[in-house]
Design a protein around this motif. Structure first.
Motif, short mmCIF file in Angstrom:
data_model
loop_
_atom_site.label_atom_id
_atom_site.label_comp_id
_atom_site.label_asym_id
_atom_site.label_seq_id
_atom_site.Cartn_x
_atom_site.Cartn_y
_atom_site.Cartn_z
N SER A 1 1.93 -1.34 0.14
CA SER A 1 0.72 -1.67 0.89
C SER A 1 -0.52 -1.08 0.22
O SER A 1 -0.42 -0.33 -0.76
CB SER A 1 0.85 -1.14 2.32
OG SER A 1 0.58 0.25 2.30
N VAL B 1 7.38 -1.35 2.63
CA VAL B 1 8.09 -0.22 2.01
C VAL B 1 9.35 -0.76 1.34
O VAL B 1 10.23 -1.32 1.99
CB VAL B 1 8.45 0.84 3.06
CG1 VAL B 1 9.13 2.03 2.37
CG2 VAL B 1 7.23 1.30 3.82
N LEU C 1 0.72 6.08 2.99
CA LEU C 1 1.92 6.05 3.84
C LEU C 1 2.43 7.47 4.00
O LEU C 1 2.63 8.17 3.03
CB LEU C 1 2.96 5.20 3.13
CG LEU C 1 4.12 4.61 3.88
CD1 LEU C 1 3.64 3.73 5.03
CD2 LEU C 1 4.94 3.77 2.90
N ASN D 1 8.26 6.53 9.75
CA ASN D 1 6.82 6.45 9.54
C ASN D 1 6.15 7.37 10.56
O ASN D 1 6.28 7.17 11.77
CB ASN D 1 6.37 4.98 9.73
CG ASN D 1 4.90 4.81 9.40
OD1 ASN D 1 4.07 5.65 9.77
ND2 ASN D 1 4.59 3.71 8.72
N ASN E 1 5.54 2.32 -1.94
CA ASN E 1 4.57 1.85 -0.95
C ASN E 1 3.89 0.60 -1.51
O ASN E 1 3.06 0.68 -2.41
CB ASN E 1 3.55 2.97 -0.70
CG ASN E 1 2.47 2.56 0.27
OD1 ASN E 1 2.51 1.45 0.83
ND2 ASN E 1 1.49 3.44 0.47
#
Ligand code: GLC
Length: 824
Positions: free
Chosen positions: A179, A154, A183, A115, A177
């Motif tokens: 979220s 993830v 990302l 990340n 992803n």
């Protein structure tokens, strides 16, 4: 968001949960006992075609084979460890594997995800970073492995497969992803190359100067040039030297390349490992090429994912001879639909292979083994003999003669054409006009090595007989096949020379000289006495002669058949007269009897009892007696021991077999030899005992206690420690073992009792008393036989509705034949 998930799986296990200790002995105990809270670490999928592992830290690496008919093969663990090679792991090894290294199962085919904002880095397959995952699941299927995982928001799916038609592995990483934030990721893929055919550690002052790897700007591929073995450093390699070979390995990817490394030490950092490569930590690869040192392939890509989005990186690691071929393969698999298409082709290929047999019995575990996993393992042993696995380093063993001959027994129905070619290849690579055989050969060069075993040549007979009986094609016996050295003769004459060779090598008691060894590789009588005699080979000689007689009879050679049978009977009589110890058969003479009640160690051996029954040497009364002795002296909760009492210290009269730890290997439970115990019990109608031994050795019945054996629950392993060992029940050497083919034969041909003969299919079940029956469907010479066996009613056989005397179903003319057998 949930509905958009591409990766669906139950995140039931955190990766750090439920590991149990299995090695601490209980207080006051001298043995290590498995943890009582051992839990399953996986299970079969609903359709039984996948084994689903739910925890990455299995007690040994749980492997899968991904390979294709071209000979490209990868071995992949539940955490993406392992390596690959092309056709011959000794000569065309592509990626590195550190046997017996720490940590275990390194290196592999690895992805790293980093990340960019948080710098958090992890592996979607758990190894090599070992960062705990929030969800993990590995699915080993036939010819592919899929590892799903999740860390925070993830989710990933890593797919590893070898397309049927291309010399490469494809690694596909799908990242989702979950979220609601954008990302930004760096993705790296990595593997370490080997020195092709040189074990690089043998002579590193020299070998480290050979490798060359670079990133080719035009094709955007990492190219690793082949290093040809040189006879100067391996005189044995002289015959195989091919200086003109300029092929290469390559790695390329579907996403744009943002960085690369070809020098392992630059990528990892010299005092680091795959766990924490400096290049990944820095977020930038160094752009190294390699001229001497240790080669690797590492590529870096950027992956930006909007909230809820997903993307896929496809990597191709392959072998090629022309640069254009390498780029074309990489380009083909840029398209994920091509990866999926390759997976579907693989599925079709295995559907076809597995469709040859199908059993439905009261025992679903047995069904899953016969229908899928044992059959799968049989194909793998057929392909790779004992050559290359997590336990066999692929540098020297080649294809075993007796091993390959036995591996073929379980695939003649499914792989009729390939097994015919294998017979040709094997016979011409190993068989001498004198009648004996090389012990091993190498697949690419066809060169054989090692002579002097007393049984290798005899295995040619059941191998050929099984093929001929399965296909009904007697003309194969007339085919002219070369011996080592080039002289040619019909296959039948090869077989005749094999038995003649044994007939010409008898010792003082009239039994075959054991030479280097018999089936039991580590019984080294020659350590003290050069003219040791093997009763096992004597029994096996009887068996081979009788099978050869059946072939001769079918060919219309009545006189030959009678001659072979007479010789068989003469040897059987001699065994019964001179190798009978009173309650069981001796194992050998060296020069005095071995495996006798007079011995303090190894007073009874399993193999000469089971083979006395398989060969028909033991008359019914003796047969019952010896199996009773096997049960009471050799039985254990993990199957029958090879001999008892075990050797506790080295004994030069027996050689290596006595050097193993108590309860280990041939000084413990050898699974392969248990398959003969299953068959022998079935022959005597002891179906319950046959199934009991099967259950003790068969891994899937231990699924709920994986820590005891430690090895994969879905394939047989070569040995289980006996209850005399410090770690009872511990398994070793899984995948490549003759147990696979012989257990398949023992169950399908002896317990279920359906076996091919020249005249047709024999239906002779010896099932446990509690079974009400079973159904069995199999192909036999272009016809599908749907067989139902049941208890009750009028005993007898019906073939397509017609009552038929005896237990033989003659070859049917149509595509389907229905068979019903009622037993009492
Ligand atoms: C290994 C060998 C096989 C041998 C057995 C027993 O499995 O591959 O050839 O028969 O050990 O020693």
């Amino acid at each position: 968001m949930q509905s958009k998930r591409l990766i669906e799986f139950q995140l039931t296990h955190s990766s750090q949960q439920h590991m149990t200790s299995n090695s601490e002995p209980a207080e006051g105990s001298t043995k290590s006992s498995p943890s009582p809270c051992s839990k399953p670490l996986g299970a079969l999928s609903g359709d039984q075609r996948e084994y689903v592992i739910t925890h990455p830290e299995t007690p040994t690496p749980w492997m899968n084979y991904i390979s294709n008919p071209l000979g490209f093969c990868g071995i992949v663990s539940q955490t993406a460890g392992g390596f690959c090679f092309y056709r011959d792991p000794r000569d065309y090894r592509i990626t590195k594997y550190r046997y017996n290294g720490v940590p275990v199962d390194r290196p592999g085919r690895y992805f790293y995800i980093r990340n960019r904002r948080t710098k958090k880095t992890w592996s979607p397959t758990w190894q090599p970073t070992q960062v705990p995952l929030d969800g993990y699941q590995c699915r080993h299927g036939q010819g592919y492995t899929i590892i799903d995982s999740r860390l925070g928001s993830v989710a990933t799916r890593s797919t590893f497969l070898v397309p049927l038609d291309a010399n490469c592995e494809v690694w596909s990483l799908r990242v989702e992803n979950l979220s609601d934030q954008k990302l930004e990721l760096d993705i790296f893929e990595y593997c370490e190359f080997t020195l092709w055919c040189e074990p690089e550690s043998r002579n590193i002052q020299w070998s480290l100067h050979l490798p060359k790897a670079e990133f080719d700007d035009a094709s955007r591929l990492i190219i690793y040039h082949r290093v040809e073995k040189h006879p100067a450093f391996d005189p044995a390699a002289n015959a195989d030297y091919r200086p003109e070979d300029d092929s290469f390995a390559f790695l390329g990817a579907s996403l744009p390349v943002a960085g690369f490394d070809c020098d392992r030490d630059r990528f990892l950092g010299l005092y680091r490992s795959e766990t924490n490569p400096v290049g990944v930590e820095r977020g930038r690869l160094s752009g190294s090429i390699l001229r001497g040192g240790v080669p690797c392939a590492a590529l870096q890509h950027e992956m930006i994912l909007k909230a809820g989005d997903s993307a896929t990186l496809n990597v191709v690691l392959g072998y090629a001879e022309k640069p254009a071929d390498a780029a074309a393969l990489r380009d083909r698999f840029k398209d994920s639909s091509q990866v999926e298409a390759a997976r579907l082709e693989i599925r079709k290929y295995w559907d076809q292979y597995l469709s040859a047999y199908h059993v439905e019995s009261p025992d679903p575990t047995l069904d899953a083994m016969v229908n899928v996993w044992n059959a799968y393992q049989c194909k793998t042993t057929f392909d790779w003999s004992r050559y290359i696995s997590f336990y066999e380093n692929g540098e020297g063993r080649g294809m075993g003669t007796r091993d390959s001959a036995q591996d073929l027994l379980a695939v003649v129905c499914q792989l009729g054409k390939r097994s015919k070619n294998r017979i040709r290849e094997l016979v011409s690579a190993v068989h001498f006009p004198e009648g004996d055989c090389h012990h091993i050969y190498y697949p690419i060069t066809g060169s054989g090595h090692m002579r002097g075993f007393s049984d290798d040549h005899l295995w040619l007979i059941p191998m050929v007989a099984s093929w001929v009986e399965e296909t009904g094609d007697l003309s194969f016996l007339d085919e002219s096949i070369a011996y080592v050295g080039g002289k040619r003769e019909p296959l039948f004459d090869h077989l005749r020379r094999a038995v003649d060779f044994t007939a010409g090598k008898l010792g003082e008691h009239g039994f075959p000289l054991i030479g280097v060894a018999d089936w039991n590789d580590t019984l080294h009588l020659w350590m003290e006495y050069p003219r040791g005699e093997s009763i096992l080979t004597a029994e096996f000689y009887v068996y081979a002669l009788r099978r050869l007689a059946a072939l001769a009879r079918a060919m219309g050679r009545a006189a030959d058949a009678a001659g072979f049978n007479q010789r068989a009977q003469a040897m059987a009589d001699r065994i019964n007269a001179d190798a009978w110890d009173g309650q069981w058969y001796l194992r050998a003479f060296s020069p005095g009897p071995m495996g006798s009640h007079r011995d303090e160690v190894a007073r009874i051996f399993l193999n000469t009892q089971t083979w006395a029954i398989l060969s028909g040497v033991a008359a019914p009364e003796r047969a019952e007696m010896i199996l009773d002795q096997v049960d009471c002296q050799l039985g254990s909760p993990f199957g029958c021991k090879v001999e008892y009492p075990p050797f506790t210290k080295y004994n030069n009269r027996y050689g290596l077999i006595s050097r193993y730890n108590v309860g280990h290997k041939e000084n413990g439970v050898f699974s392969h030899a248990n398959a003969w115990a299953v068959a022998a019990n079935a022959i005597l109608g002891r179906g319950d005992r046959a199934m009991e031994i099967y259950r003790q050795v068969c891994p899937l019945y231990r699924n709920d206690n994986p820590e005891i054996a430690g090895t994969e629950p879905y394939v047989f392993c070569q040995t289980l420690n006996s209850d005399d060992a410090h770690t009872p029940g511990q398994g070793a050497n899984s995948w490549l073992t003759g147990t696979a083919s012989w257990m398949f034969v023992a169950i399908t041909q002896y317990v279920l009792g359906i076996r091919s003969s020249m005249d047709g299919l024999i239906i002779d079940p010896k099932i446990p008393a509690s079974w009400s029956g079973f159904t069995f469907s199999r192909m036999f010479r272009e016809t599908r036989y749907d067989i139902t066996v049941g208890r009750g009613g009028q005993p007898g056989l019906r073939v397509d509705g017609l009552a038929t005397a005896g237990n033989l179903v003659r070859p049917a003319p149509g595509p389907v034949c229905r068979v019903e057998l009622r037993i009492s």
